[in-house]
Design an enzyme around this catalytic site. Structure first.
Site, PDB file in Angstrom:
ATOM      1  N   LEU A 136      37.907  69.409  27.015  1.00  0.00           N
ATOM      2  CA  LEU A 136      36.911  68.861  27.920  1.00  0.00           C
ATOM      3  C   LEU A 136      36.244  67.687  27.225  1.00  0.00           C
ATOM      4  O   LEU A 136      35.974  67.742  26.020  1.00  0.00           O
ATOM      5  CB  LEU A 136      35.849  69.917  28.285  1.00  0.00           C
ATOM      6  CG  LEU A 136      36.332  71.144  29.068  1.00  0.00           C
ATOM      7  CD1 LEU A 136      35.181  72.121  29.267  1.00  0.00           C
ATOM      8  CD2 LEU A 136      36.932  70.748  30.407  1.00  0.00           C
ATOM      9  N   ASP A 137      35.960  66.614  27.975  1.00  0.00           N
ATOM     10  CA  ASP A 137      35.244  65.475  27.410  1.00  0.00           C
ATOM     11  C   ASP A 137      33.893  65.932  26.865  1.00  0.00           C
ATOM     12  O   ASP A 137      33.344  66.953  27.282  1.00  0.00           O
ATOM     13  CB  ASP A 137      35.041  64.394  28.471  1.00  0.00           C
ATOM     14  CG  ASP A 137      36.353  63.744  28.900  1.00  0.00           C
ATOM     15  OD1 ASP A 137      37.320  63.799  28.108  1.00  0.00           O
ATOM     16  OD2 ASP A 137      36.414  63.205  30.016  1.00  0.00           O
ATOM     17  N   GLN A 138      33.336  65.131  25.961  1.00  0.00           N
ATOM     18  CA  GLN A 138      32.116  65.527  25.252  1.00  0.00           C
ATOM     19  C   GLN A 138      30.973  65.896  26.201  1.00  0.00           C
ATOM     20  O   GLN A 138      30.253  66.868  25.965  1.00  0.00           O
ATOM     21  CB  GLN A 138      31.679  64.396  24.316  1.00  0.00           C
ATOM     22  CG  GLN A 138      30.511  64.775  23.402  1.00  0.00           C
ATOM     23  CD  GLN A 138      30.341  63.785  22.263  1.00  0.00           C
ATOM     24  OE1 GLN A 138      31.225  62.984  21.980  1.00  0.00           O
ATOM     25  NE2 GLN A 138      29.204  63.839  21.590  1.00  0.00           N
TER      26      GLN A 138
END
Length: 293
Positions: A136-138
């Protein structure tokens, strides 16, 4: 160290050669070969050749050793388990609720402070994992899947690649979307900005995103999103290209003080070492501030 799996086959399972069963369990051919060569697969506690039948009610035991895997032990430094919120855990699988602002995994040797570092601390020194399966993106929150042993990694990677793992996201987007639909424009690199991807960009690959509107706020729409493919930034790129960028998206949206409103809400997946058994669904609670921006 070794990892042993014991599975009793359902009474309803039709007879099949042992090799066919292991292949149906999605074990790679090199693992099947190692198990056979070293007699580390037993049926009812006895060695059985790969061509012999196994039937419902029989017990199959598999034993894996570190030499079976290219990288049996991930090089991840443990770092404070305090932020780890476990949604689902078995002897094989771990799904956590990732917090906003936390990187999924280290990018540099010795890096700490990422979700993977925290999970390594949670599992403790006697566990070989974690092995990450999804990313998952930050700024994205929600359900993040990992395994605790190397034996399950190739099985779940196959399940992901063959679309047996279903990921459902919730996202607030700008503007007013209605109904349901599909975004299917291919996605490639943005040659003007190496951080970004774009529709029909460089080396574009097929990308399919399904959406269904849940509710509206003034100037914003909450949507459910299903990924058929897993391209980098796929949801963000497709929605931005449609004129409805995610609220708080620093790369593809309008400048705003809001943080990204993207949440991996639900994972549905088959269990490893099973055939035709009910899938498991895990839901990640939505952050308290998700509807406020």
């Amino acid at each position: 160290m070794h990892w042993t799996y014991t599975r009793t086959l359902p009474q309803t399972q039709p007879p099949m050669p042992l090799r066919q069963l292991l292949t149906a369990w999605l074990l790679p051919s090199h693992l099947v070969h190692d198990l056979r060569l070293n007699r580390r697969v037993l049926v009812n506690n006895q060695y059985r050749s790969m061509n012999q039948l196994v039937t419902g009610g029989e017990t199959v035991q598999l034993t894996f050793i570190p030499a079976d895997f290219k990288e049996p032990f991930p090089d991840v430094d443990p770092d404070s388990a305090a932020t780890v919120s476990v949604l689902y855990e078995t002897a094989d699988l771990l799904i956590i609720n990732k917090t906003r602002g936390s990187k999924t995994h280290p990018n540099q040797p010795g890096e700490r402070g990422t979700t993977l570092n925290h999970v390594a601390a949670y599992l403790g020194a006697d566990q070989p994992g974690p092995y990450i399966l999804s990313r998952l993106d930050q700024e994205t929150t929600g359900a993040l899947m990992m395994t605790k042993t190397p034996a399950v990694v190739p099985i779940m990677v196959r399940n992901i690649a063959e679309k047996r793992v279903q990921r459902t996201y919730l996202a607030w987007v700008t503007g007013t979307l209605t109904g349901t639909g599909v975004f299917d424009a291919p996605i490639g690199r943005d040659l003007q900005d190496k951080r970004k991807r774009q529709v029909n960009g460089d080396h574009a690959q097929p990308a399919v995103t399904h959406y269904a509107v849940v509710k509206h706020q003034p100037g914003a729409t909450l949507v459910q999103l299903w990924l058929e493919t897993g391209r980098t930034h796929q949801l963000r790129v497709h929605l931005a290209a449609a004129g409805h960028p995610l609220i708080g998206d620093p790369l593809y949206g309008e400048p705003t003080r809001s943080r990204l409103r993207l949440h991996c809400w639900r994972l549905t997946f088959p269990q490893p070492f099973t055939l035709d058994e009910p899938e498991t669904t895990v839901t990640a609670p939505v952050p308290a501030d998700f509807d406020t921006f």
